[in-house]
Design a protein around this motif. Sequence first.
Motif, PDB file in Angstrom:
ATOM      1  N   TRP A 140      43.998  43.922  22.531  1.00 54.23           N
ATOM      2  CA  TRP A 140      45.137  44.677  23.081  1.00 54.23           C
ATOM      3  C   TRP A 140      45.130  44.637  24.605  1.00 54.23           C
ATOM      4  O   TRP A 140      46.170  44.401  25.232  1.00 54.23           O
ATOM      5  CB  TRP A 140      45.079  46.114  22.568  1.00 54.23           C
ATOM      6  CG  TRP A 140      46.151  46.991  23.148  1.00 54.23           C
ATOM      7  CD1 TRP A 140      47.481  46.900  22.945  1.00 54.23           C
ATOM      8  CD2 TRP A 140      45.951  48.090  24.048  1.00 54.23           C
ATOM      9  NE1 TRP A 140      48.151  47.887  23.656  1.00 54.23           N
ATOM     10  CE2 TRP A 140      47.226  48.626  24.338  1.00 54.23           C
ATOM     11  CE3 TRP A 140      44.830  48.673  24.609  1.00 54.23           C
ATOM     12  CZ2 TRP A 140      47.400  49.705  25.190  1.00 54.23           C
ATOM     13  CZ3 TRP A 140      45.003  49.763  25.452  1.00 54.23           C
ATOM     14  CH2 TRP A 140      46.265  50.259  25.740  1.00 54.23           C
ATOM     15  N   ALA A 143      45.717  40.880  25.793  1.00 57.74           N
ATOM     16  CA  ALA A 143      47.010  40.288  25.460  1.00 57.74           C
ATOM     17  C   ALA A 143      48.176  40.973  26.149  1.00 57.74           C
ATOM     18  O   ALA A 143      49.188  40.319  26.447  1.00 57.74           O
ATOM     19  CB  ALA A 143      47.211  40.319  23.943  1.00 57.74           C
ATOM     20  N   TYR A 144      48.065  42.284  26.424  1.00 55.95           N
ATOM     21  CA  TYR A 144      49.226  43.012  26.909  1.00 55.95           C
ATOM     22  C   TYR A 144      49.007  43.851  28.167  1.00 55.95           C
ATOM     23  O   TYR A 144      49.937  44.011  28.960  1.00 55.95           O
ATOM     24  CB  TYR A 144      49.749  43.946  25.796  1.00 55.95           C
ATOM     25  CG  TYR A 144      50.167  43.204  24.552  1.00 55.95           C
ATOM     26  CD1 TYR A 144      51.388  42.546  24.495  1.00 55.95           C
ATOM     27  CD2 TYR A 144      49.332  43.153  23.436  1.00 55.95           C
ATOM     28  CE1 TYR A 144      51.771  41.855  23.357  1.00 55.95           C
ATOM     29  CE2 TYR A 144      49.707  42.456  22.287  1.00 55.95           C
ATOM     30  CZ  TYR A 144      50.928  41.802  22.256  1.00 55.95           C
ATOM     31  OH  TYR A 144      51.299  41.119  21.142  1.00 55.95           O
ATOM     32  N   VAL A 145      47.814  44.389  28.374  1.00 49.99           N
ATOM     33  CA  VAL A 145      47.594  45.340  29.468  1.00 49.99           C
ATOM     34  C   VAL A 145      47.056  44.651  30.720  1.00 49.99           C
ATOM     35  O   VAL A 145      47.655  44.744  31.806  1.00 49.99           O
ATOM     36  CB  VAL A 145      46.629  46.467  29.020  1.00 49.99           C
ATOM     37  CG1 VAL A 145      46.379  47.438  30.168  1.00 49.99           C
ATOM     38  CG2 VAL A 145      47.197  47.201  27.810  1.00 49.99           C
ATOM     39  N   LYS A 148      49.205  42.340  33.202  1.00 45.50           N
ATOM     40  CA  LYS A 148      50.114  43.007  34.146  1.00 45.50           C
ATOM     41  C   LYS A 148      49.372  43.408  35.421  1.00 45.50           C
ATOM     42  O   LYS A 148      49.912  43.318  36.521  1.00 45.50           O
ATOM     43  CB  LYS A 148      50.746  44.234  33.474  1.00 45.50           C
ATOM     44  CG  LYS A 148      51.606  43.899  32.268  1.00 45.50           C
ATOM     45  CD  LYS A 148      52.265  45.124  31.682  1.00 45.50           C
ATOM     46  CE  LYS A 148      53.073  44.778  30.427  1.00 45.50           C
ATOM     47  NZ  LYS A 148      54.170  43.831  30.711  1.00 45.50           N
ATOM     48  N   THR A 273      51.362  37.944  29.613  1.00 45.30           N
ATOM     49  CA  THR A 273      51.023  38.511  28.309  1.00 45.30           C
ATOM     50  C   THR A 273      51.156  37.422  27.244  1.00 45.30           C
ATOM     51  O   THR A 273      51.663  36.324  27.514  1.00 45.30           O
ATOM     52  CB  THR A 273      51.943  39.687  27.971  1.00 45.30           C
ATOM     53  OG1 THR A 273      53.296  39.197  27.884  1.00 45.30           O
ATOM     54  CG2 THR A 273      51.867  40.767  29.044  1.00 45.30           C
ATOM     55  N   GLU A 276      54.742  36.225  26.799  1.00 43.34           N
ATOM     56  CA  GLU A 276      55.156  35.455  27.978  1.00 43.34           C
ATOM     57  C   GLU A 276      54.509  34.079  27.984  1.00 43.34           C
ATOM     58  O   GLU A 276      55.155  33.085  28.356  1.00 43.34           O
ATOM     59  CB  GLU A 276      54.793  36.227  29.246  1.00 43.34           C
ATOM     60  CG  GLU A 276      55.645  37.464  29.474  1.00 43.34           C
ATOM     61  CD  GLU A 276      55.127  38.347  30.593  1.00 43.34           C
ATOM     62  OE1 GLU A 276      55.869  39.245  31.024  1.00 43.34           O
ATOM     63  OE2 GLU A 276      53.963  38.156  31.028  1.00 43.34           O
ATOM     64  N   ARG A 302      42.999  34.086  23.939  1.00 43.39           N
ATOM     65  CA  ARG A 302      43.303  35.508  23.718  1.00 43.39           C
ATOM     66  C   ARG A 302      43.009  35.926  22.278  1.00 43.39           C
ATOM     67  O   ARG A 302      42.699  37.081  22.017  1.00 43.39           O
ATOM     68  CB  ARG A 302      44.775  35.780  24.036  1.00 43.39           C
ATOM     69  CG  ARG A 302      45.205  35.440  25.466  1.00 43.39           C
ATOM     70  CD  ARG A 302      44.878  36.530  26.441  1.00 43.39           C
ATOM     71  NE  ARG A 302      45.212  36.141  27.802  1.00 43.39           N
ATOM     72  CZ  ARG A 302      46.391  36.367  28.381  1.00 43.39           C
ATOM     73  NH1 ARG A 302      47.337  36.989  27.702  1.00 43.39           N
ATOM     74  NH2 ARG A 302      46.608  35.986  29.627  1.00 43.39           N
TER      75      ARG A 302
END
Length: 384
Positions: A140, A143-145, A148, A273, A276, A302
């Motif tokens: 998590w 891949a997503y936090v 950014k 991410t 993306e 990832r």
Amino acid sequence: MSRMQHMKRTFSAGAGSLLSVLKMKRIDRYIIGKFLSTYVFLIAVIITIAVIFDFNENIDKLTQTGASTQKIVFDYYANFIPYFSNLFSPLFVFIAVIFFTSKLAGNSEIIAMKSAGMSFRRLLRPYMFSALLIALTSFWLGAYVIPKGNVARVNFQNRYIKKRNISTADNIQMQVDTGVVAYITHFDNTTKSGYGFSLDKFQGKKLVSHLTAQTIQYDTLSERRNSWTLSSYRIRTLKGMRERISEGERLDTIIMMEPKDFFYTTNMQETMTVPELREFIAKQTLRGAAGVESFRVEYHKRFAMPFAAFILTVIGVSLSSQKRKGGMGLSLGLGLLLSVSYILFQTISATFAINAGWPPMISVWIPNILFAIIAFVLYRRTPQ
């Protein structure tokens, strides 16, 4: 009376079974708590050391380039810590398992568990649950936090540490859509403008339209994406032996490209991410752009990295669950060797994917496959 005795025996057996279940659950909570607390403690210690070393190494560059304290702390190190914590998570998992399990074995706690009827497979259950929590959290975050936050970290690194600030590009050629090829002689990312633009449309191998423009300007104020303004344009439309020419001073149009597509910054893949990355790879593959392999490797990494938590946990428990005369030294040394080998092998296989043309997915998963075999062999050799 015999009925009462039977009920007492049944109640005693049931109470004993319930106590046994509660006892096992308590052991599970104990192992999970020790595992995760050791894992977090190791991250805190090692990352603190890494921050100190990194700051000492880059202190001259940071002071010479005039980076403010706020940018150093919040743009760089606030994102440096989670990035490297997640990057080396498999190493922290491995060391935590060996350190904590060797201590259990040294205190004869594992012997006591096995004496109470706990099999090695049952002993692995709380370890694998902890590995699952770590793997899900790692996926998590990665891949997503973290991507950014990496935007600020990578921009800071390229500007103040590596001093790479690419703002112009020459001779850009890419396929922006199926059968549509764009070319720009020179583009300035500061002004979002370029000159020497052409756009060719093909049907099969046949040219059907050729557009040229003296200058091209990206419309940053438009609500629509991919909005461009062409100046001094000329369009040749070909249909069989016929040719139609149209000209003008200004043309507002949509072209499936953006200024960011012309520039690859260092470690750009780390700022994306998973969705993306997937979109970027598909877009660049359509365009026939070079340098996409590093993005494919990052995409598959990832998914592969979180699985390492399970593999290295099994290896760690198998190596350190038996009491040894020399204490945890041998288990810890062998564990460190294997964990460093895993990271090194993963780096080498990724390099082969980027530079030698290996399939990215296979290259990224090869270390997991090989170490999964090692984990299975060690698991089978451990007394059950």
